[in-house]
Design a protein around this motif. Sequence first.
Motif, PDB file in Angstrom:
ATOM      1  N   SER A1030       2.225   9.101   0.440  1.00  0.00           N
ATOM      2  CA  SER A1030       3.018   8.545  -0.522  1.00  0.00           C
ATOM      3  C   SER A1030       2.677   6.943  -0.201  1.00  0.00           C
ATOM      4  CB  SER A1030       4.314   8.734  -0.366  1.00  0.00           C
ATOM      5  OG  SER A1030       4.522  10.432  -0.701  1.00  0.00           O
ATOM      6  N   LEU A1031       3.028   6.687   1.122  1.00  0.00           N
ATOM      7  CA  LEU A1031       2.788   5.109   1.320  1.00  0.00           C
ATOM      8  C   LEU A1031       1.257   4.733   1.192  1.00  0.00           C
ATOM      9  CD1 LEU A1031       4.960   5.003   4.478  1.00  0.00           C
ATOM     10  CD2 LEU A1031       5.644   4.296   2.247  1.00  0.00           C
ATOM     11  N   SER A1032       0.240   5.615   1.529  1.00  0.00           N
ATOM     12  CA  SER A1032      -1.160   5.189   1.345  1.00  0.00           C
ATOM     13  C   SER A1032      -1.449   5.046  -0.306  1.00  0.00           C
ATOM     14  CB  SER A1032      -1.861   6.064   2.083  1.00  0.00           C
ATOM     15  OG  SER A1032      -3.327   5.895   1.883  1.00  0.00           O
ATOM     16  N   ASP A1033      -1.049   6.072  -0.842  1.00  0.00           N
ATOM     17  CA  ASP A1033      -1.499   5.857  -2.469  1.00  0.00           C
ATOM     18  C   ASP A1033      -0.642   4.777  -3.028  1.00  0.00           C
ATOM     19  OD1 ASP A1033      -2.671   8.261  -1.960  1.00  0.00           O
ATOM     20  OD2 ASP A1033      -1.009   9.742  -3.016  1.00  0.00           O
ATOM     21  N   LEU A1034       0.663   4.626  -2.461  1.00  0.00           N
ATOM     22  CA  LEU A1034       1.390   3.261  -3.167  1.00  0.00           C
ATOM     23  C   LEU A1034       0.533   2.077  -2.844  1.00  0.00           C
ATOM     24  CD1 LEU A1034       3.682   2.204  -4.794  1.00  0.00           C
ATOM     25  CD2 LEU A1034       4.968   2.133  -2.701  1.00  0.00           C
ATOM     26  N   ASP A1035       0.403   2.087  -1.577  1.00  0.00           N
ATOM     27  CA  ASP A1035      -0.443   0.789  -1.119  1.00  0.00           C
ATOM     28  C   ASP A1035      -1.804   0.711  -1.777  1.00  0.00           C
ATOM     29  OD1 ASP A1035      -0.958  -1.464   0.587  1.00  0.00           O
ATOM     30  OD2 ASP A1035      -1.903  -0.184   2.072  1.00  0.00           O
ATOM     31  N   GLU A1036      -2.701   1.547  -1.793  1.00  0.00           N
ATOM     32  CA  GLU A1036      -3.704   1.434  -2.853  1.00  0.00           C
ATOM     33  C   GLU A1036      -3.504   1.243  -4.198  1.00  0.00           C
ATOM     34  OE1 GLU A1036      -7.743   1.572  -3.241  1.00  0.00           O
ATOM     35  OE2 GLU A1036      -6.658   1.579  -1.322  1.00  0.00           O
ATOM     36  N   ALA A1041      -3.702  -2.381  -8.680  1.00  0.00           N
ATOM     37  CA  ALA A1041      -3.024  -3.174 -10.056  1.00  0.00           C
ATOM     38  C   ALA A1041      -3.112  -4.730  -9.740  1.00  0.00           C
ATOM     39  CB  ALA A1041      -1.616  -2.635  -9.785  1.00  0.00           C
ATOM     40  N   ASP A1042      -2.958  -5.127  -8.391  1.00  0.00           N
ATOM     41  CA  ASP A1042      -2.705  -6.432  -8.150  1.00  0.00           C
ATOM     42  C   ASP A1042      -3.972  -7.351  -8.511  1.00  0.00           C
ATOM     43  OD1 ASP A1042      -1.623  -8.905  -7.050  1.00  0.00           O
ATOM     44  OD2 ASP A1042      -3.146  -8.750  -5.691  1.00  0.00           O
ATOM     45  N   LYS A1043      -5.150  -6.508  -8.305  1.00  0.00           N
ATOM     46  CA  LYS A1043      -6.555  -7.004  -8.588  1.00  0.00           C
ATOM     47  C   LYS A1043      -6.789  -6.892 -10.072  1.00  0.00           C
ATOM     48  CE  LYS A1043     -11.247  -6.040  -7.462  1.00  0.00           C
ATOM     49  NZ  LYS A1043     -12.435  -5.057  -6.929  1.00  0.00           N
ATOM     50  N   GLY A1044      -6.417  -5.948 -10.747  1.00  0.00           N
ATOM     51  CA  GLY A1044      -6.591  -5.689 -12.142  1.00  0.00           C
ATOM     52  C   GLY A1044      -5.938  -6.483 -13.254  1.00  0.00           C
ATOM     53  N   LEU A1045      -4.579  -6.704 -12.638  1.00  0.00           N
ATOM     54  CA  LEU A1045      -3.700  -7.688 -13.393  1.00  0.00           C
ATOM     55  C   LEU A1045      -4.012  -9.271 -13.259  1.00  0.00           C
ATOM     56  CD1 LEU A1045      -0.303  -5.772 -13.047  1.00  0.00           C
ATOM     57  CD2 LEU A1045      -1.725  -5.882 -14.916  1.00  0.00           C
ATOM     58  N   TYR A1100       5.253   2.960   9.726  1.00  0.00           N
ATOM     59  CA  TYR A1100       6.313   1.938   9.635  1.00  0.00           C
ATOM     60  C   TYR A1100       6.191   0.559   9.063  1.00  0.00           C
ATOM     61  CZ  TYR A1100       8.168   5.815  12.949  1.00  0.00           C
ATOM     62  OH  TYR A1100       8.568   6.765  13.462  1.00  0.00           O
ATOM     63  N   LYS A1101       5.025   0.063   9.470  1.00  0.00           N
ATOM     64  CA  LYS A1101       4.531  -1.189   8.869  1.00  0.00           C
ATOM     65  C   LYS A1101       4.553  -1.025   7.544  1.00  0.00           C
ATOM     66  CE  LYS A1101       1.112  -4.791   9.058  1.00  0.00           C
ATOM     67  NZ  LYS A1101      -0.159  -5.305   9.911  1.00  0.00           N
ATOM     68  N   GLN A1102       4.033  -0.043   6.659  1.00  0.00           N
ATOM     69  CA  GLN A1102       4.026   0.130   5.313  1.00  0.00           C
ATOM     70  C   GLN A1102       5.405   0.257   4.966  1.00  0.00           C
ATOM     71  OE1 GLN A1102       1.535   3.359   5.060  1.00  0.00           O
ATOM     72  NE2 GLN A1102      -0.576   1.952   4.710  1.00  0.00           N
ATOM     73  N   GLU A1108       8.462  -5.037  -0.880  1.00  0.00           N
ATOM     74  CA  GLU A1108       8.228  -6.161  -1.498  1.00  0.00           C
ATOM     75  C   GLU A1108       7.093  -6.645  -2.443  1.00  0.00           C
ATOM     76  OE1 GLU A1108       8.018 -10.855   0.443  1.00  0.00           O
ATOM     77  OE2 GLU A1108       8.527  -9.159   1.764  1.00  0.00           O
ATOM     78  N   LYS A1109       5.871  -5.835  -1.925  1.00  0.00           N
ATOM     79  CA  LYS A1109       4.675  -5.748  -2.643  1.00  0.00           C
ATOM     80  C   LYS A1109       4.816  -5.153  -3.896  1.00  0.00           C
ATOM     81  CE  LYS A1109       1.421  -5.647   1.325  1.00  0.00           C
ATOM     82  NZ  LYS A1109       0.214  -5.030   2.027  1.00  0.00           N
ATOM     83  N   TRP A1110       5.786  -4.051  -4.056  1.00  0.00           N
ATOM     84  CA  TRP A1110       5.873  -3.439  -5.399  1.00  0.00           C
ATOM     85  C   TRP A1110       6.800  -4.573  -6.147  1.00  0.00           C
ATOM     86  CZ3 TRP A1110       4.552  -0.290  -8.757  1.00  0.00           C
ATOM     87  CH2 TRP A1110       5.378   0.478  -9.615  1.00  0.00           C
ATOM     88  N   ASN A1111       7.896  -5.028  -5.560  1.00  0.00           N
ATOM     89  CA  ASN A1111       8.418  -6.083  -6.338  1.00  0.00           C
ATOM     90  C   ASN A1111       7.505  -7.101  -7.047  1.00  0.00           C
ATOM     91  OD1 ASN A1111      11.066  -4.590  -6.400  1.00  0.00           O
ATOM     92  ND2 ASN A1111      11.358  -5.742  -4.394  1.00  0.00           N
ATOM     93  N   ASN A1112       6.774  -7.483  -6.380  1.00  0.00           N
ATOM     94  CA  ASN A1112       5.565  -8.593  -6.559  1.00  0.00           C
ATOM     95  C   ASN A1112       5.218  -8.033  -7.953  1.00  0.00           C
ATOM     96  OD1 ASN A1112       6.740 -10.433  -4.776  1.00  0.00           O
ATOM     97  ND2 ASN A1112       5.360  -9.888  -3.325  1.00  0.00           N
ATOM     98  N   ILE A1113       4.435  -6.690  -7.798  1.00  0.00           N
ATOM     99  CA  ILE A1113       3.590  -6.238  -8.915  1.00  0.00           C
ATOM    100  C   ILE A1113       4.531  -6.146  -9.899  1.00  0.00           C
ATOM    101  CG2 ILE A1113       2.598  -4.195  -9.482  1.00  0.00           C
ATOM    102  CD1 ILE A1113       0.755  -5.862  -7.997  1.00  0.00           C
ATOM    103  N   LYS A1114       5.528  -5.809 -10.158  1.00  0.00           N
ATOM    104  CA  LYS A1114       6.665  -5.671 -11.181  1.00  0.00           C
ATOM    105  C   LYS A1114       6.620  -7.028 -11.818  1.00  0.00           C
ATOM    106  CE  LYS A1114       9.909  -3.235  -9.410  1.00  0.00           C
ATOM    107  NZ  LYS A1114      10.995  -2.827  -9.160  1.00  0.00           N
TER     108      LYS A1114
END
Length: 1657
Positions: A1030-1036, A1041-1045, A1100-1102, A1108-1114
């Motif tokens: 789950s964490l790996s998929d979300l990170d990827e 998304a960051d790169k595309g947007l 644990y790091k992820q 925070e990264k997810w909020n930035n993407i939104k």
Amino acid sequence: MRALPAARQPAPCPPPGAQRSVARSQARRAGGRGEASEGASCRSAEEPRARVIVPILTNKKNHQGWPQVVSQDIVRHVHNLESTIFTVVGQVDGKTLLPLPAGSEGIEDIDLENEKSMGRIDKSLVYAMESAIIDWSHQIQEALKKESSEPLLQGSNPNPKVELEFWKNRCDDLECIYNQLTTRKVRNMMELLERVESSYIPAFKTMLMDVEAALTEAQDVHLHLTPLKRRLEDVERVEFSEVKPFLLPLLHVVCLIWVTSKHYNMPVRIVVLLQEICNLLIEQALVYLSPEDLLKGDMEESLGKVRMVLGILNMFKEAFEERREKLHMYYEPGQEVREWDVSSTMVFARLDTFLKRLEMVEDLLATSLDLMKLEKIEFSGIKGKTLGQQVLDMYEEFQEAYKVFSERTYDCLDLTNTDFEQDAFGFQQKVEDMGRRLGTIFIQAFDDASNLDHAFKLLDMFGSLLERPVVAAGAAGKYSVLISMFSRALDHARLIYSRHIQAELKLGSPPVHKNMPPVAGALRWAQELRARIQVPFDHFRHIPHLCLDSAEGRRVIEKYEEMIQLLDRYQEKLYADWSQTVSEKSQYNLTQPLIRRDPETKLITVNFDPQLVSVLREVSYLSGSRLGAIPPTAAEIYSSKESYRQLAANLELMVNRYNKVLKTVLEVEYPLIQEQLWDINLKLKKAEETLNWKMEGVWDHISMVMDDVHDLEQRIQKAKNNVEEIQTIVGSWASPIFVRRDCKRESLLSLDDCQDRLERRYSLVRESGQRIHLLVKENQSLLLADPASDIWKAYVDYVDEIVLDGFFTAIECSLKYLLENTDPKAGLPPLFEVQLDLVIPDLIFQPSLDPGTNDGFYDVVEGLLNDIYRISSLVPRLAEHSGFLHYQADMEDMADLADMRHELMGRVQAVMAACCDYRSAFDHYSYLYGEDRKEFFRQFLLYGHILTAAEIEAHAENGVPESPPTLQQFREQIDSYEKIYEEVNRIEPISIFQSWMKVDARPFKASLLNVIKRWSLVFKQHLMDHVMHSLSDLDEFIKTADKGLSKKVEKGDYDGLVEIMGHLLAVKERHSVTDAVFEPLKQTVELLKTYEQELPEEVYKQLEELPEKWNNIKKLAIAVKQHVAPLQANEMTVVRKSCAAFDVEQHRFRERFRKEAPFRFDTKKPYQLLDTKHIEIKQMESAMTSIYESAGLFEVIVPDYKQLKQCRKELCLLKELWDMISLVGTCLDDWQTTKWADINVENMDLECKKFAREIRNLDKEVRAWDAFTGLDSKVKNMLTALKAVAELQNPAIRERHWNQLMQVTGVRFVMDSDTTLADLLKLNLHNFEDEVRGIVDKAVREMSMEKVLKELKMSWSTMEFQYEPHPRTNIPLLKSDEELIETLEDNQVQLQNLMTSKCIAFFLEEVSIWQRKLSTTDSVISLWFEVQRTWSHLESIFIGSEDIRAQLPKDSKRFEGIDADFKELAYETQKTPNVVEATNKPGLSQQLEDIQSRLSLCEKALAEYLDMKRLAFPRFYFVSSADLLDILSNGTNPQLVQRHLSKLFDSLARMKFQLDSEQKPTKVGLGMYSREEEYVSFSEPWDCSGQVEVWLSHVLDSMRATVRDEMTEAVMAYEKNQGNNGSLTILPRWRFAAPRSGGQPRLGLPLPGWRKATRMR
């Protein structure tokens, strides 16, 4: 040494180089062993200082930039440190090293004669040298002040080696100092100081002189003390108990040192040496005594050691005094003698204290050793038990008191320890108290002593205790009593003498001890009486406190001497009387035969008269008595005693051997030696009759007989020994073959070692068997037996029985061992062990405990038992004539062994069942290793639990709705496995069943725990994977998304816009899911932590960074969406137009699909149509997907397009339906070619039902289609047809039934091996189901009738009559056969049932025939047995009894005809053994009925005859008709009638008849016997000839007459005895009285008299 100037600040030390040169020169000049090590140690200590520290800190280049003051201070401190280290190194090595002053490195190169050089000398150098002299003086003064007495003064206890070592080290140290002070550098320093006129020069010179004087003294002392070292080593080397010879040489050397040494002959120093020698002896004594065990070990041994040490130490003190007195002998004449003026108290101060402590320990041990005797003191007399208990109490009190020392941990020889002295003082007080009480007990025991012996024994028991003052004071008053007791003992001895003389006069010879000759015995008596008074008298002499000088003592001595004289005169007279009578008695006995034989037992004895033996014994006893000369005759006989002894001894040996043969020969051995015994008896005849003890040549005759007897006895004994060896050999087998490992009680039976033990036992038995055969063969030669004779075979049978018993015992022992060790009540450790293991999917035992398995535990035990029995087959049979090769067959027939074996195997079966039950207790865990983990987990992930059958059935149409598990469900599932794990972990690894079977469940437990862990790990691993994925998929996703947007979109860039919209859509779709995912993931991680499942640090790091990264993407998505909003509006218009056009197209396609798709059952090529429609729908779906994607990107609402989706759904259903149609059609077509014989209706039916279920499971929409209806009808018709076919396959169907079926269906075909299922299906059986069932039912019923008739025919074809011979005529009579009668009745019932069946038509004729046959058989058998029974009863009467024949001549004639007819009929019937054939012969029933009617006439006549006899003798009514017939048949033979007398008369058992000349009974009766065997004679004999009822009446009359006579005599006797004190004499016999009324006998005696007489009896 004069005072030095005040000490100043020490100058810097000389440079390291100078110091090293001084050290080297010192090392070169130093002598002895220690100097080299000194130099080495100094160099090793100086090296790091010289090479590292000093060069670094003193190098001027390293001081650059430092202030001069600091540099000088550093240099000064370095030199001080160097000097201190140098000095300490010397102290460590035991040397005084003098450090050189700082700046003295080049002093050796200074020219002291040159004024210029002197002018350049720095004053600081002079100051440093003067400071060095001050320091040296302190060091040297400290070295010179040391004395060897310092350790003693400090309180330690050094030994002489310390003294020797001190003077050796002092010598070395002073020599080292002197060498340092005389070096060239020091001399130059002193010259320099003299030039500058230093005030320290005199002090230095004085110091040097002191060193020289001390060095001279030390060298002298060291030289003279060196010889002492060897003597000291001798003392230390030997055991202390052996040190005494070395003490005088040691003191001798000390004396020589005193005389020869100039500096050591001072009292102070010699005292120190002697004190150290005393310390050495004390140390050696302590090692020898082991103080910690001195009072805890053996008292006697400890006391011996203490006394040994005391003797040696006191001897040393005496030797010291002796040497001090003789010290002048060591001086030369004219030499001044210097005495040891020292006090001995000063020398032996510590030794005396040690000796005092040793004496205290000695007294303690001696006292304890005396008191230890209390345990063995036992008293006799009335108070013995009480006094003994008091002594035991005192002993226990002593033990308690002494226990103080054994429990203490102190050193009893430690002179500084006062606890021991206090304990010893307390112990001594208790001992004194016990002494006073012991004296009292001695007085009481002495008073209780019954005689003088007891008094002396009491004195011996107390022994040394009487020497203790307290006890001796109490015992002193009892010595006068002792003298009085001895006086009474002398009086009693005089009385014994008088009684002996009286008994001798009365008996004619003196009474003597058993086995003693008269004269010698009397003399021995006199000697014993002398000893009786002489021994106490001798005791008196050894009592130290007893005095016999008193008046009473002198009277006792006079009595004693008088008694001694009296005994002397008695002995002299007795010897003289014997000498006069011995000759006459001896001569007669020598003329008797050598041997005497017992006429009854046939045993022989040596006829050497006891009087001769007595003479020889008297001479032997008296020859050394010095009472007088032996008579000549006695002396002559005694002179030939050796020849008599040899002859008697040889005869006795021969007699014993002969008697031994007769006594020990066995019944089976006697026939083998019978002839040899006859020969020996003939030779012994002469010795029994003519040979006597005085004849010449007796030995020659006896020797030959002896050889024969000896040879026979040896051979028999050897044969018996061989038999005993055989018994020993077979006895050696009597140990269990299979035992526990290493024969330990707690071990198991080792099945691995069984084969080795078995082979060893087999080898032993085989070797034993060979030995047994050799021994039997040897016995054959020893007994001179013929192997073919019957007597030898009987002997072999005897030995064979021994071997048989041996094998029985051996096998029984092994079986008993197994039974004892498998007895649940015995409480023994387990004998066998099995392992319970998990071999998925089964729980198995190793070895197997399941019944019926090969190589299982049952087979193992059975194999062990077979191996045990097999030992009996290893020895060939001794009795070859028995017909058996070995003994195993006999062993297997032994009932006891068979019972034991059966019991053991029963226990095995019981324990196997118990273990299997134990295994069944774990079946509830089977789901853990029986279920598919993957399938279980798949269902858990889909539904949160395992689907039940009810759930599956309830949602059969739409499927079970998915319900993914929650985290709580995961927790519950994992906890359940953890709980199961703990539960399994608590399972006992070892279980014991019936106390002898050990089940090791550890393999099963380990495997099951492993399985449970795997189950738990599946859930844990899934959670871990879920978190990480789950964490790996979300990170990827965030990265993508960051790169595309982040890309810029320009107007007209459709692809860029689509890409941006795609990313925005993806963020939108994941918005809600991703926002809610973080908290569950954290909870999952926490849950995994509780189960100790660690995740990578990256996770644990992820988990911290991704929210925070997810909020930035939104936020980025919102911004991009606002930026592309105008471009998105334009594209939305285009997409809506495309949706409207596609909706029109999909309605058109739907109409075409309904017309062209294969919905009918008769459609041709359905799959081609399905493929075409599939392609068309796929194209439409592709266009629809494109529209959906565009609409989704630009947020346009799109129609549902239900028409196209319905077409796709119906296409799939059609494909599924036509697949089923194709499958069913193919299968049914294949079945139709199946041959009739190969049709498996059951499989076909199952397959059709399966098709039917699958058809019902199709979607409900297809049921309205024609294709579904046609398929369903086809399958149902096939099921109906298969039911009819199955019924037609019944083996009861015959050809007639097939014809009936063809008539019903109207279809004809040939039924043969080529008929197929298709031919049967043409009959349209599904339309004639009821008709087929009726035909088959009828066929089954007819088949059961056919079977009954077949069994009937088979049964009666083998049924035959059984015959038994008639006891008297041997006529074959039918034997009653219950099985025959039962079979006949059953078959008749069966036939009756068949007749009532509605399907009997086909078998009616056959059933009727069998009914008639069996009915005839039944009636004939019944009639036959009735006729046979009547004939057997009457045959013995009318044929065997002449009396009956004479009485009934007409009926007897009639019976003779019946007898002839019946015999002829019996013989004729025997020729036809079959029951049905024999009984269905024509006319047989009529013949039997005719015989039966004639027998009835005979029976009637016989009954009338018996009634006539009963009237003649009414007592015949008491017996049955059969007994009466037996009486009448044997009426002329009274002896045969006797067995019925007890039935006719109540108390009469039999009669006594008169005997003729041949002792055979006649018919004359003499009397009668009761049942109690009491006999009464008839008043007169009676003849019992004639008809039986006549002579029985005469017997009855005789009984009455006899009773009448007896009654008359009884009455007369009663009247006669009335005057005889009213007493009544009961007649010694009982009497019968038989009144005419037939009553029972009565006792003819008045009742009161009977009672009185009975009481008197």
